[in-house]
Motif scaffolding. Structure first.
Motif, PDB file in Angstrom:
ATOM      1  N   LEU A 135       0.830  -1.194   0.000  1.00 57.06           N
ATOM      2  CA  LEU A 135       0.000   0.000   0.000  1.00 57.06           C
ATOM      3  C   LEU A 135       0.872   1.253   0.000  1.00 57.06           C
ATOM      4  O   LEU A 135       1.873   1.321   0.711  1.00 57.06           O
ATOM      5  N   SER A 136       0.490   2.229  -0.780  1.00 60.36           N
ATOM      6  CA  SER A 136       1.208   3.498  -0.812  1.00 60.36           C
ATOM      7  C   SER A 136       0.873   4.305   0.440  1.00 60.36           C
ATOM      8  O   SER A 136      -0.074   3.986   1.170  1.00 60.36           O
ATOM      9  N   GLU A 137       1.645   5.347   0.693  1.00 59.25           N
ATOM     10  CA  GLU A 137       1.334   6.206   1.821  1.00 59.25           C
ATOM     11  C   GLU A 137       0.026   6.940   1.576  1.00 59.25           C
ATOM     12  O   GLU A 137      -0.278   7.345   0.459  1.00 59.25           O
ATOM     13  N   GLY A 138      -0.754   7.103   2.626  1.00 60.83           N
ATOM     14  CA  GLY A 138      -2.023   7.800   2.484  1.00 60.83           C
ATOM     15  C   GLY A 138      -3.010   7.395   3.556  1.00 60.83           C
ATOM     16  O   GLY A 138      -2.652   6.823   4.581  1.00 60.83           O
ATOM     17  N   LEU A 139      -4.275   7.715   3.302  1.00 59.79           N
ATOM     18  CA  LEU A 139      -5.365   7.411   4.217  1.00 59.79           C
ATOM     19  C   LEU A 139      -6.174   6.241   3.691  1.00 59.79           C
ATOM     20  O   LEU A 139      -6.397   6.121   2.478  1.00 59.79           O
ATOM     21  N   PHE A 140      -6.648   5.387   4.612  1.00 57.90           N
ATOM     22  CA  PHE A 140      -7.395   4.198   4.230  1.00 57.90           C
ATOM     23  C   PHE A 140      -8.522   3.953   5.225  1.00 57.90           C
ATOM     24  O   PHE A 140      -8.529   4.489   6.335  1.00 57.90           O
ATOM     25  N   ILE A 141      -9.463   3.122   4.795  1.00 51.65           N
ATOM     26  CA  ILE A 141     -10.535   2.645   5.665  1.00 51.65           C
ATOM     27  C   ILE A 141     -10.447   1.133   5.702  1.00 51.65           C
ATOM     28  O   ILE A 141     -10.497   0.476   4.651  1.00 51.65           O
ATOM     29  N   ALA A 142     -10.317   0.572   6.911  1.00 55.60           N
ATOM     30  CA  ALA A 142     -10.295  -0.878   7.084  1.00 55.60           C
ATOM     31  C   ALA A 142     -11.656  -1.336   7.603  1.00 55.60           C
ATOM     32  O   ALA A 142     -12.188  -0.761   8.562  1.00 55.60           O
ATOM     33  N   ILE A 143     -12.217  -2.329   6.953  1.00 57.66           N
ATOM     34  CA  ILE A 143     -13.478  -2.937   7.398  1.00 57.66           C
ATOM     35  C   ILE A 143     -13.174  -4.371   7.797  1.00 57.66           C
ATOM     36  O   ILE A 143     -12.744  -5.181   6.969  1.00 57.66           O
TER      37      ILE A 143
END
Length: 382
Positions: free
Chosen positions: A359-367
């Motif tokens: 995964l690249s750097e940044g913001l994510f949402i984990a479900i």
């Protein structure tokens, strides 16, 4: 001389700026996109410039797609007076299309015009203007348009110069372009599209998009089918300024805090629509908000029902379970809803370490979903 006149107008503007300041649209945690036909900008020279500066500052959108810029010297003045914004326009050949965007949160990857040569250009009085941007490291593509106006409401496909046929062909060309060039990329097609969404199918120039509802959505469809008081073009009245999104933006648009509205600037002016029309435009802006999670500070731990996570996650996503689970499904999405990671884990134990190095750097949402179909949603930063 323009700068001097601008400041001389400030005492005049103060008579109505208090009510304009009550106007708002953009919010924290959302990507705010507006389309605005600004009609022959500046239709009343310095007075228009003063109105537009205060209106844009009040709306506080992240990006505004503009149609009908007549004078790019005045448009450069507009950019100079808007401290938070930068601007983009191609050239005089862009025929009035431009963008304003907040340069501290938006960067441009590419910008170009489409269908600039015959026979395709015959369908576009103004060439579609593409702006490929990054917003908090999320790629979004915007396509600003101003379609051919007028017509009799009937689609005559045997007449290449029929106004409805030109708009119909424009939609065919743009849909084909998006389908082929932007697979899995969020796209926003917007502008003064000069036709309504509610024509019968045989005369509806947007039918190709409407028929593909699993991949495209006019977010302003409820405005088009609602009361005329909310229409973008009150003079007719009709609703002809639209925002179309691709499937990658469906969930961010429908999330709590997302939405769309006609921004009725005229209701914040003492002279109502007459004052607005005389000094600014005959079109109201239409704006959309899509929801993105707030940026997390380093070390944030988000409490949840059955699992917590270490933030920022680095190359390893570490989940801590506060009860025994027989099975977990871990899915990670970008903030605009693209699935980038999925793994099923049997009997995970008290903690779980997953490889997130791809995964690249940044913001994510984990479900995280357990065997009982309980869901846990965690905002992550890498």
């Amino acid at each position: 001389m323009r700068f001097l006149l601008f400041f001389l107008l400030i005492p005049f503007a103060s008579m109505w700026s208090q009510t304009i300041e009550d106007l708002d649209f953009g919010t924290e945690g959302t990507l705010d996109i507006v389309t605005w036909n600004i009609e022959f900008f500046p239709k009343n020279d310095q007075t228009t410039l003063q109105y537009v500066v205060e209106i844009i500052e009040a709306i506080d959108a992240d990006i505004i797609a503009i149609q009908e810029v007549d004078d790019y010297f005045y448009f450069n003045d507009l950019i100079d007076f808007l401290s938070e914004y930068d601007g983009y326009y191609q050239s005089s050949n862009s025929r009035g299309l431009a963008y304003l965007y907040k340069s501290d949160i938006i960067s441009i990857n590419a910008a170009y015009e489409l269908f600039i040569a015959p026979p395709e250009s015959d369908n576009f009085p103004r060439y579609p203007m593409v702006l490929d941007i990054d917003y908090y490291q999320e790629r979004v593509v915007l396509i600003n348009n101003h379609y051919k106006c007028c017509g009799d409401g009937e689609l005559e496909l045997d007449d290449d110069w029929d106004e409805e046929t030109r708009r119909y062909n424009a939609n065919l060309l743009l849909k084909n372009y998006i389908d082929n060039e932007f697979t899995n990329t969020p796209v926003v097609l917007l502008g003064d599209l000069n036709d309504i969404l509610t024509d019968v199918p045989e005369d509806n120039v947007f039918q190709n998009f409407l028929d593909d509802s699993s991949n495209y959505q006019f977010v302003d469809f409820e405005i088009a089918t609602g009361p005329s008081s909310n229409f973008s073009y009150p003079s007719w009245p009709s609703h002809i300024d639209h925002i179309l999104i691709t499937k990658e933006l469906f969930l961010p648009f429908m999330a709590d805090g997302g939405g769309v509205e006609t921004i009725k600037i005229d209701e914040f002016l003492a002279g109502g629509f007459t004052e607005y029309d005389q000094n600014v435009s005959d079109h109201r802006p239409v704006g959309m908000r899509v929801v993105l999670p707030q940026i997390l500070s380093a070390g944030d731990i988000e409490a949840s029902l059955f699992v917590t996570a270490k933030n920022p996650m680095g190359d390893i996503l570490t989940l801590y379970l506060n009860r025994l689970e027989t099975e977990l499904v871990v899915e990670i999405y970008t903030t605009l809803g693209r699935l980038v990671y999925r793994q099923k884990v049997q009997n995970p134990g008290e903690s779980l370490a997953l490889n997130a190095s791809q995964l690249s750097e940044g913001l994510f949402i984990a479900i995280i979903t357990n065997a009982d179909h309980n869901r846990n949603i965690i905002k992550l930063k890498k």
